[in-house]
Design an enzyme around this catalytic site. Structure first.
Site, PDB file in Angstrom:
ATOM      1  N   LEU A 180      44.876  51.953  41.801  1.00 36.68           N
ATOM      2  CA  LEU A 180      43.977  52.828  41.036  1.00 36.68           C
ATOM      3  C   LEU A 180      42.644  52.152  40.757  1.00 36.68           C
ATOM      4  O   LEU A 180      42.597  50.972  40.433  1.00 36.68           O
ATOM      5  CB  LEU A 180      44.573  53.166  39.667  1.00 36.68           C
ATOM      6  N   CYS A 240      40.349  43.461  37.836  1.00 36.03           N
ATOM      7  CA  CYS A 240      41.250  43.073  38.935  1.00 36.03           C
ATOM      8  C   CYS A 240      40.705  42.025  39.899  1.00 36.03           C
ATOM      9  O   CYS A 240      41.378  41.041  40.188  1.00 36.03           O
ATOM     10  CB  CYS A 240      41.628  44.311  39.737  1.00 36.03           C
TER      11      CYS A 240
HETATM   12  C1  UDX Z   1      39.681  47.748  41.880  1.00 34.86           C
HETATM   13  C2  UDX Z   1      40.310  48.269  43.180  1.00 34.86           C
HETATM   14  O1  UDX Z   1      39.380  49.116  43.861  1.00 34.86           O
HETATM   15  C3  UDX Z   1      41.599  49.025  42.856  1.00 34.86           C
HETATM   16  O2  UDX Z   1      42.211  49.463  44.077  1.00 34.86           O
HETATM   17  C4  UDX Z   1      42.534  48.079  42.117  1.00 34.86           C
HETATM   18  O3  UDX Z   1      43.760  48.715  41.803  1.00 34.86           O
HETATM   19  C5  UDX Z   1      41.857  47.551  40.853  1.00 34.86           C
HETATM   20  O4  UDX Z   1      40.605  46.923  41.202  1.00 34.86           O
HETATM   21  P1  UDX Z   1      38.232  48.764  39.888  1.00 34.86           P
HETATM   22  O5  UDX Z   1      38.265  47.403  39.289  1.00 34.86           O
HETATM   23  O6  UDX Z   1      38.462  49.945  39.019  1.00 34.86           O
HETATM   24  O7  UDX Z   1      39.295  48.858  41.089  1.00 34.86           O
HETATM   25  O8  UDX Z   1      36.782  48.946  40.512  1.00 34.86           O
HETATM   26  P2  UDX Z   1      36.100  49.207  41.927  1.00 34.86           P
HETATM   27  O9  UDX Z   1      35.602  50.585  41.991  1.00 34.86           O
HETATM   28  O10 UDX Z   1      36.956  48.741  43.032  1.00 34.86           O
HETATM   29  O11 UDX Z   1      34.825  48.246  41.790  1.00 34.86           O
HETATM   30  C6  UDX Z   1      34.961  46.847  41.550  1.00 34.86           C
HETATM   31  C7  UDX Z   1      33.610  46.193  41.419  1.00 34.86           C
HETATM   32  O12 UDX Z   1      32.951  46.090  42.686  1.00 34.86           O
HETATM   33  C8  UDX Z   1      32.627  46.943  40.507  1.00 34.86           C
HETATM   34  O13 UDX Z   1      31.938  46.015  39.698  1.00 34.86           O
HETATM   35  C9  UDX Z   1      31.698  47.632  41.468  1.00 34.86           C
HETATM   36  O14 UDX Z   1      30.435  47.892  40.913  1.00 34.86           O
HETATM   37  C10 UDX Z   1      31.632  46.606  42.591  1.00 34.86           C
HETATM   38  N1  UDX Z   1      31.262  47.194  43.897  1.00 34.86           N
HETATM   39  C11 UDX Z   1      32.090  48.087  44.491  1.00 34.86           C
HETATM   40  C12 UDX Z   1      30.070  46.833  44.502  1.00 34.86           C
HETATM   41  O15 UDX Z   1      29.285  46.040  43.969  1.00 34.86           O
HETATM   42  N2  UDX Z   1      29.766  47.381  45.711  1.00 34.86           N
HETATM   43  C13 UDX Z   1      30.584  48.265  46.354  1.00 34.86           C
HETATM   44  O16 UDX Z   1      30.221  48.712  47.462  1.00 34.86           O
HETATM   45  C14 UDX Z   1      31.775  48.639  45.711  1.00 34.86           C
END
Ligand code: UDX
Length: 448
Positions: free
Chosen positions: A163, A275
């Site tokens: 998630l 995470c």
């Molecule tokens: C993540 C995983 O996607 C999910 O599958 C797992 O279960 C928990 O960790 P989440 O922490 O909710 O989910 O956030 P996510 O949307 O994955 O983004 C993580 C970080 O990466 C954010 O700080 C986001 O801004 C950054 N990010 C994401 C980028 O900088 N660039 C991107 O292209 C994508």
């Protein structure tokens, strides 16, 4: 309460447990949410979510009103159900390794409650745990505390979740796969049956594995996504030194290659959230225990840590030395649509700004209460984005909130002391902000 066949209990009403419980209940599956935190249980019983997640509140309200979801701090109620998910937290220890105390305690208490149960019960480890935890930690504790044979009267599976905060409910309702790690067919089939009830005709691909493989899938997934982000941030840092180059166009072009894929290629201030950092550290630590040094994973983490410095360098390029400069930080949450600031890039950037003597004034639509707990009086908090900008020497857009997209050149010009803007999230089209002193991650401007 009499045992209700086919009903589910979930131990740990944190983010994953709560979203999973609300989703089960929304499909008519009776669910009991269990947590030791009484305040949390009180709120859930009233149909109110103790954390912010789109759609969760209304889903909880419906589930509680229809009595499909109940909440309790008494773990013995797990025995009234047929399957128990463990969704307790698995935080990091100081050295980055995983702390399994919550899993161990919950397993032991559940096992003790299961002692008197006559019928079959399935225990499912949904918490993120390092490979081997289900078989080497949960299995023996459960066997001892329940006095039952695991695999016959008590089943055991590993079943990781994927998630994302902000889209957790829709991710639960439409996952791209379900991974079930089991040692025996009965455990795997019992869980598969539950998901068949849940998804009906739309059951996603179910991948059956060993518990260890399922556990590693979760780490591999987060490590790969984090590596994608650090990779594109590396390219962004190269790109921004080449006039006329834009990392977004590089990402668009390479993302069209199906071997690469277009998602998670958005350059920015570095990843945050509960995470990625935690899981990478746990995987690095685990690998080292296996006498393997995972250079790539270290580089992913190192690049992410360094990205905050890259953002601050962009600020200094526009403002000169930061001592006594007033810097507006727009956005504190680790991404939009959440109040979560855990491991947020904003915190790393603010720490660097303060170290360099800057005054920081920050605004976020949801995350200020959480940020205040961590940052205290070291920064000023503004009531909205407009007041944050007033008299500032530079503004950094740190989170991609939609309301910040609405700020135009004229707003920055009217409000700021000096109109220096650093777009760390690539929210704006640089061509439209030419009247400002503008810098953006991965955008190579002409050398001045
Ligand atoms: C993540 C995983 O996607 C999910 O599958 C797992 O279960 C928990 O960790 P989440 O922490 O909710 O989910 O956030 P996510 O949307 O994955 O983004 C993580 C970080 O990466 C954010 O700080 C986001 O801004 C950054 N990010 C994401 C980028 O900088 N660039 C991107 O292209 C994508």
């Amino acid at each position: 309460m009499k045992p209700r066949p086919g009903s589910v209990s979930v131990i740990g009403m944190g983010y994953v447990g709560l979203c999973t419980s609300a989703a089960f209940a929304s499909k008519g599956i009776r669910t009991v949410g269990i947590d030791i935190d009484e305040k949390r249980i009180d709120l859930i019983q009233q149909g109110r979510a103790p954390l912010y997640e789109p759609q969760l509140d209304s889903m909880l309200k419906k589930a509680v009103t229809k009595k499909l979801l109940t909440a309790t701090n008494d773990i013995s109620h797990a025995t009234d159900t047929s399957l128990t998910f463990l969704t307790v937290g698995t935080p990091s220890r100081k050295d980055g390794s995983i702390d399994l105390t919550n899993i161990e305690r919950a397993t032991e208490e559940l096992g003790t409650a299961l002692r008197e149960k006559q019928s079959y019960h399935l225990v499912i480890v949904k918490s993120t745990v390092i490979p081997g935890t289900t078989n080497k930690t949960v299995n023996p504790i459960l066997a001892k505390s329940s006095s039952k044979t695991i695999g016959t009267s008590v089943g055991l599976c590993a079943n990781p979740e994927f998630l994302k905060e902000g889209t957790a409910i829709s991710d639960t309702l439409h996952p791209d796969k379900i991974v079930i790690g089991a040692n025996d067919k009965k455990s795997a089939n019992t869980l598969k049956q539950l998901y068949r009830r849940f998804y009906g005709k739309n059951l996603p691909t179910v991948i059956l594995t060993s518990p260890e493989t399922a556990e590693l899938v979760k780490y591999a997934s987060n490590a790969f996504l984090a590596t994608k982000v650090s990779f594109i941030n590396t390219i962004a840092n190269i790109a921004q030194s080449i006039p006329g180059v834009d990392v977004n166009q590089v990402a668009e072009a390479i993302g069209r290659d199906p071997r690469i894929g277009s998602l998670f290629l958005k350059a920015g201030p570095g990843y945050g959230g509960s995470c990625f950092h935690k899981d990478l550290q746990a995987l690095i630590n685990f690998s080292e225990d296996l006498s393997y040094s995972p250079i790539l994973l270290r580089a992913t983490e190192g690049t992410n840590e360094q990205q905050a410095e890259k953002v601050v360098e962009l600020v200094e390029k526009l403002t000169g030395p930061l001592d006594q400069k007033r810097i507006a930080v727009l956005g504190l949450a680790f991404k939009k649509d959440t109040d979560d600031i855990r491991e947020a890039a904003s915190l790393r950037v603010i720490t660097l700004l303060l170290k360099k003597g800057a005054q920081v004034i920050a605004y976020d639509p949801l995350a200020i209460p959480n940020a205040r707990k961590q940052l205290g009086e070291t920064v000023e908090f503004a009531k909205d984005e407009h007041s944050a900008l007033k008299g500032a020497d530079c503004c950094i857009v740190m989170t991609e909130w939609s309301q910040f997209e609405k700020l135009q050149t004229k707003d920055y010009l009217a409000l700021m002391g000096t109109p220096n803007l650093v777009d760390a999230r690539r929210l704006y089209n640089p061509n439209e902000y030419g009247a400002l002193n503008f810098a953006a991650v991965g955008f190579g401007t002409q050398q001045q």
